[in-house]
Motif scaffolding. Structure first.
Motif, short mmCIF file in Angstrom:
data_model
loop_
_atom_site.label_atom_id
_atom_site.label_comp_id
_atom_site.label_asym_id
_atom_site.label_seq_id
_atom_site.Cartn_x
_atom_site.Cartn_y
_atom_site.Cartn_z
N GLU A 196 36.11 8.11 39.92
CA GLU A 196 37.01 6.96 39.99
C GLU A 196 37.58 6.87 41.41
OE1 GLU A 196 38.52 5.76 35.90
OE2 GLU A 196 39.90 7.25 36.62
N ASN B 53 40.64 3.55 28.74
CA ASN B 53 41.90 4.25 29.02
C ASN B 53 43.01 3.21 28.91
OD1 ASN B 53 44.08 5.62 30.06
ND2 ASN B 53 43.31 5.71 32.16
N ILE C 235 40.91 1.60 41.41
CA ILE C 235 41.58 1.65 40.10
C ILE C 235 42.70 0.63 40.02
CG2 ILE C 235 42.89 3.10 38.50
CD1 ILE C 235 41.43 5.50 39.53
N GLY C 236 42.54 -0.30 39.10
CA GLY C 236 43.58 -1.30 38.85
C GLY C 236 43.78 -2.28 39.99
N GLY D 227 36.91 2.17 37.81
CA GLY D 227 37.53 1.44 38.93
C GLY D 227 37.19 -0.02 38.81
N SER D 228 38.08 -0.75 38.08
CA SER D 228 37.91 -2.21 37.91
C SER D 228 36.57 -2.60 37.31
CB SER D 228 38.17 -2.94 39.24
OG SER D 228 39.47 -2.66 39.70
N LYS E 90 46.13 3.65 29.04
CA LYS E 90 47.32 4.02 29.83
C LYS E 90 48.59 3.86 28.97
CE LYS E 90 44.83 2.52 33.89
NZ LYS E 90 44.85 2.49 35.33
N HIS F 121 43.42 12.34 35.85
CA HIS F 121 43.39 10.93 36.25
C HIS F 121 44.21 10.78 37.55
CE1 HIS F 121 44.15 6.61 36.26
NE2 HIS F 121 43.07 6.50 35.49
N GLY G 75 39.99 0.87 32.47
CA GLY G 75 41.43 0.71 32.25
C GLY G 75 41.75 -0.68 31.76
N GLY G 76 42.13 -1.55 32.69
CA GLY G 76 42.60 -2.91 32.36
C GLY G 76 41.69 -3.65 31.38
C1 PEP Z 1 41.38 3.84 34.96
O1 PEP Z 1 42.58 3.77 34.70
O2 PEP Z 1 40.78 4.91 34.74
C2 PEP Z 1 40.71 2.67 35.48
C3 PEP Z 1 39.48 2.78 35.89
O3 PEP Z 1 41.45 1.50 35.52
P1 PEP Z 1 40.89 0.02 35.85
O4 PEP Z 1 39.64 -0.17 35.06
O5 PEP Z 1 41.98 -0.89 35.45
O6 PEP Z 1 40.61 0.00 37.33
#
Ligand code: PEP
Length: 256
Positions: free
Chosen positions: A168, A10, A173-174, A213-214, A12, A96, A235-236
């Motif tokens: 998630e 993702n 998350i993040g 989630g990270s 973003k 999300h 995400g990241g």
């Molecule tokens: C997300 O945005 O769905 C996510 C899991 O972000 P991150 O991996 O950065 O926690």
């Protein structure tokens, strides 16, 4: 039951057209021999078409991060499911936590989007998960149960075959705080139980439940090794080719 891993990125609100194409090019070349898992990246709307063209000829799929449930009309600023179909997009992330908290999306609205996606050949990745305050108050399971029940209302058993769920936990998350593999597994197993209640056990066993989630290269193996974790929504770490491709490599290794 064997469920094929899905590793999804993702992006973003990161990456314009040029950066999206470069990242797709790198991921595509580094994963060209990977056949055992499904791979997906979800760039911003403006880069969807370019990313899909860049990914052509590979197994890397391109998805969107959101959509509106009407086909067209006076909905300024929205992008419809038919517009995504027009771009040959296969998947769409729905519900999300950033859509829920920043843009006020309710379970009822997300339900309309899930039904519109499933009814129009788009594969929804439905995100659910509790906040830190809800976990501290021991409300994790009640929250997940309610989100699933409301967001999946009206989805038929046949349609549910195309569903992907992403668990998630919002607090992960993040934030760099990953759920431990045990915490994630406990929630995933609960999600599967709920899917069995809403649909049936056979279907629940076939639906993929991603963890988000990270997730990163360093913790992917421990998470993906859990019996009910069928991939990741990342995400990241999905913006960093080395990290994302390493997670893909881990999932591939665990599938063999
Ligand atoms: C997300 O945005 O769905 C996510 C899991 O972000 P991150 O991996 O950065 O926690």
């Amino acid at each position: 039951m064997h469920r094929k891993f899905l590793i999804a990125g993702n992006w973003k609100m990161s990456n314009g057209i040029a950066d999206s194409v470069s990242l797709v090019d790198v991921i595509k070349s580094r994963t060209s021999k990977i056949l055992s898992i499904d791979m997906l990246v979800c760039p911003p709307f403006t880069a969807l078409d370019a990313a899909r063209k860049a990914a052509a000829g590979s197994l890397l799929r391109i998805g969107a991060q959101n959509m509106y449930h009407e086909s067209k009309g006076a909905f300024t600023g929205e992008v419809s499911y038919s517009m995504l179909r027009d771009c040959n997009i296969s998947h769409v992330i729905l519900g999300h936590s950033e859509r829920r908290t920043i843009f006020g999306e309710s379970d009822e609205l997300i339900n309309k989007k899930v039904c519109a996606a499933l009814g129009n050949s788009l594969l929804p990745i439905l995100c659910i998960g509790e906040t830190e305050a809800e976990r501290e108050k021991n409300q994790t399971f009640t929250v997940i149960e309610a989100q699933l029940e409301k967001c999946l209302r009206g989805v038929s058993n046949e349609q549910a075959e195309n569903l992907v769920i992403a668990y998630e936990p919002v607090w992960a998350i993040g934030t760099g705080k990953t759920a431990t593999p045990e915490i994630a597994q406990e929630a995933h197993s609960f999600v599967r139980e709920q899917l069995a209640k809403i649909f049936n056990e056979k279907l629940a066993n076939s639906v993929r439940i991603l963890y988000g989630g990270s997730m990163k290269a360093a913790n992917a193996e421990a998470l993906l090794n859990q019996p009910d974790i069928d991939g990741g929504l990342i995400g990241g770490a999905s913006l960093i080719a080395d990290e994302f491709c390493s997670i893909i490599g881990t999932a591939d290794k665990l599938s063999l």
